[in-house]
Design a protein around this motif. Structure first.
Motif, PDB file in Angstrom:
ATOM      1  N   ASN A 190       0.826  -1.199   0.000  1.00 23.03           N
ATOM      2  CA  ASN A 190       0.000   0.000   0.000  1.00 23.03           C
ATOM      3  C   ASN A 190       0.866   1.258   0.000  1.00 23.03           C
ATOM      4  O   ASN A 190       1.793   1.389   0.799  1.00 23.03           O
ATOM      5  N   ASN A 191       0.572   2.160  -0.922  1.00 20.66           N
ATOM      6  CA  ASN A 191       1.275   3.434  -1.125  1.00 20.66           C
ATOM      7  C   ASN A 191       2.685   3.284  -1.662  1.00 20.66           C
ATOM      8  O   ASN A 191       3.483   4.219  -1.586  1.00 20.66           O
ATOM      9  N   MET A 192       3.005   2.130  -2.247  1.00 21.73           N
ATOM     10  CA  MET A 192       4.334   1.979  -2.850  1.00 21.73           C
ATOM     11  C   MET A 192       4.410   2.794  -4.137  1.00 21.73           C
ATOM     12  O   MET A 192       3.392   3.129  -4.755  1.00 21.73           O
ATOM     13  N   THR A 193       5.625   3.098  -4.519  1.00 24.75           N
ATOM     14  CA  THR A 193       5.886   3.795  -5.778  1.00 24.75           C
ATOM     15  C   THR A 193       6.737   2.884  -6.649  1.00 24.75           C
ATOM     16  O   THR A 193       7.742   2.334  -6.184  1.00 24.75           O
ATOM     17  N   VAL A 194       6.310   2.696  -7.888  1.00 25.82           N
ATOM     18  CA  VAL A 194       7.091   1.947  -8.872  1.00 25.82           C
ATOM     19  C   VAL A 194       7.381   2.875 -10.042  1.00 25.82           C
ATOM     20  O   VAL A 194       6.605   3.766 -10.349  1.00 25.82           O
ATOM     21  N   ARG A 195       8.537   2.660 -10.660  1.00 23.69           N
ATOM     22  CA  ARG A 195       8.952   3.525 -11.757  1.00 23.69           C
ATOM     23  C   ARG A 195       8.927   2.744 -13.071  1.00 23.69           C
ATOM     24  O   ARG A 195       9.367   1.598 -13.136  1.00 23.69           O
ATOM     25  N   VAL A 196       8.377   3.382 -14.099  1.00 23.95           N
ATOM     26  CA  VAL A 196       8.376   2.830 -15.454  1.00 23.95           C
ATOM     27  C   VAL A 196       9.690   3.278 -16.105  1.00 23.95           C
ATOM     28  O   VAL A 196      10.030   4.459 -16.052  1.00 23.95           O
ATOM     29  N   PRO A 197      10.455   2.348 -16.692  1.00 18.17           N
ATOM     30  CA  PRO A 197      11.713   2.753 -17.348  1.00 18.17           C
ATOM     31  C   PRO A 197      11.465   3.791 -18.441  1.00 18.17           C
ATOM     32  O   PRO A 197      10.347   3.911 -18.961  1.00 18.17           O
ATOM     33  N   GLU A 198      12.515   4.521 -18.800  1.00 19.30           N
ATOM     34  CA  GLU A 198      12.384   5.597 -19.789  1.00 19.30           C
ATOM     35  C   GLU A 198      11.984   5.111 -21.166  1.00 19.30           C
ATOM     36  O   GLU A 198      11.459   5.874 -21.970  1.00 19.30           O
ATOM     37  N   ALA A 199      12.242   3.861 -21.457  1.00 22.05           N
ATOM     38  CA  ALA A 199      11.862   3.280 -22.749  1.00 22.05           C
ATOM     39  C   ALA A 199      11.487   1.832 -22.498  1.00 22.05           C
ATOM     40  O   ALA A 199      11.759   1.281 -21.434  1.00 22.05           O
ATOM     41  N   VAL A 200      10.858   1.225 -23.500  1.00 22.80           N
ATOM     42  CA  VAL A 200      10.465  -0.168 -23.378  1.00 22.80           C
ATOM     43  C   VAL A 200      10.905  -0.906 -24.630  1.00 22.80           C
ATOM     44  O   VAL A 200      10.816  -0.375 -25.731  1.00 22.80           O
ATOM     45  N   ALA A 201      11.415  -2.106 -24.431  1.00 22.83           N
ATOM     46  CA  ALA A 201      11.765  -2.967 -25.558  1.00 22.83           C
ATOM     47  C   ALA A 201      10.747  -4.092 -25.582  1.00 22.83           C
ATOM     48  O   ALA A 201      10.644  -4.851 -24.625  1.00 22.83           O
ATOM     49  N   ASP A 202       9.973  -4.169 -26.652  1.00 27.05           N
ATOM     50  CA  ASP A 202       8.996  -5.243 -26.797  1.00 27.05           C
ATOM     51  C   ASP A 202       9.697  -6.425 -27.450  1.00 27.05           C
ATOM     52  O   ASP A 202      10.041  -6.376 -28.626  1.00 27.05           O
ATOM     53  N   ALA A 203       9.924  -7.465 -26.695  1.00 27.14           N
ATOM     54  CA  ALA A 203      10.658  -8.629 -27.184  1.00 27.14           C
ATOM     55  C   ALA A 203       9.976  -9.281 -28.382  1.00 27.14           C
ATOM     56  O   ALA A 203      10.612  -9.961 -29.164  1.00 27.14           O
ATOM     57  N   ARG A 204       8.677  -9.056 -28.543  1.00 25.32           N
ATOM     58  CA  ARG A 204       7.948  -9.669 -29.650  1.00 25.32           C
ATOM     59  C   ARG A 204       8.217  -8.956 -30.965  1.00 25.32           C
ATOM     60  O   ARG A 204       8.132  -9.553 -32.019  1.00 25.32           O
ATOM     61  N   GLN A 205       8.523  -7.640 -30.910  1.00 27.80           N
ATOM     62  CA  GLN A 205       8.631  -6.875 -32.144  1.00 27.80           C
ATOM     63  C   GLN A 205       9.932  -6.122 -32.293  1.00 27.80           C
ATOM     64  O   GLN A 205      10.151  -5.468 -33.301  1.00 27.80           O
ATOM     65  N   SER A 206      10.775  -6.148 -31.273  1.00 25.73           N
ATOM     66  CA  SER A 206      12.027  -5.370 -31.271  1.00 25.73           C
ATOM     67  C   SER A 206      11.756  -3.901 -31.554  1.00 25.73           C
ATOM     68  O   SER A 206      12.442  -3.266 -32.360  1.00 25.73           O
ATOM     69  N   ILE A 207      10.726  -3.362 -30.905  1.00 30.21           N
ATOM     70  CA  ILE A 207      10.372  -1.961 -31.057  1.00 30.21           C
ATOM     71  C   ILE A 207      10.825  -1.210 -29.808  1.00 30.21           C
ATOM     72  O   ILE A 207      10.629  -1.668 -28.700  1.00 30.21           O
ATOM     73  N   ASP A 208      11.413  -0.052 -30.010  1.00 27.57           N
ATOM     74  CA  ASP A 208      11.788   0.807 -28.887  1.00 27.57           C
ATOM     75  C   ASP A 208      10.728   1.889 -28.792  1.00 27.57           C
ATOM     76  O   ASP A 208      10.594   2.724 -29.676  1.00 27.57           O
ATOM     77  N   MET A 209       9.961   1.875 -27.711  1.00 29.67           N
ATOM     78  CA  MET A 209       8.914   2.867 -27.516  1.00 29.67           C
ATOM     79  C   MET A 209       9.349   3.803 -26.403  1.00 29.67           C
ATOM     80  O   MET A 209       8.905   3.713 -25.279  1.00 29.67           O
TER      81      MET A 209
END
Length: 130
Positions: free
Chosen positions: A107-126
């Motif tokens: 409860n009340n934790m904070t998680v951080r989303v990385p600055e970019a994402v690599a989709d292993a299925r498509q090799s797309i950098d979003m």
């Protein structure tokens, strides 16, 4: 009725997500929901998050946890570790949101989303610049 409300509020966990652009998104989920469920159910604006819908076929729900929370998480599976190996910005406290279910201690934790994402299925950098 009051007893029902009491128990339902006890089963809620508030989570703070720090998005790629630094915005703080706060949502509430039920104990037992995965973090992916929370993002999807609350329609949080995290681009590309959970593209494989929790089938462990990508690493787009990669989240970075605070040390004190990470230390209490259930053990990581080999399948999750394989997907994390493909994740952008991997840290020592990285896990996949589809594999982490809410518990009261979160409860009340904070998680951080990385600055970019690599989709292993498509090799797309979003990244946040896309």
């Amino acid at each position: 009725m009051d007893v029902l409300l009491f128990f339902s509020s006890e089963d809620k966990v508030t989570v703070h997500f720090i998005n790629r652009d630094g915005d703080k998104l706060t949502a509430e989920g039920k104990v037992g929901d995965s973090l992916l469920d929370v993002v999807v159910d609350k329609n949080l604006d995290i681009d590309g998050f959970g593209a494989c819908e929790g089938t462990l076929a990508c690493s787009t729900c990669h989240l970075i946890f605070e040390d004190h929370i990470f230390e209490k998480l259930d053990a990581i599976t080999d399948e999750e570790m394989d997907m994390l190996d493909l994740a952008y910005g991997l840290t020592e406290t990285s896990r996949l949101g589809c594999q982490i279910c809410l518990k009261k201690f979160m409860n009340n934790m904070t998680v951080r989303v990385p600055e970019a994402v690599a989709d292993a299925r498509q090799s797309i950098d979003m990244s946040k610049n896309s």
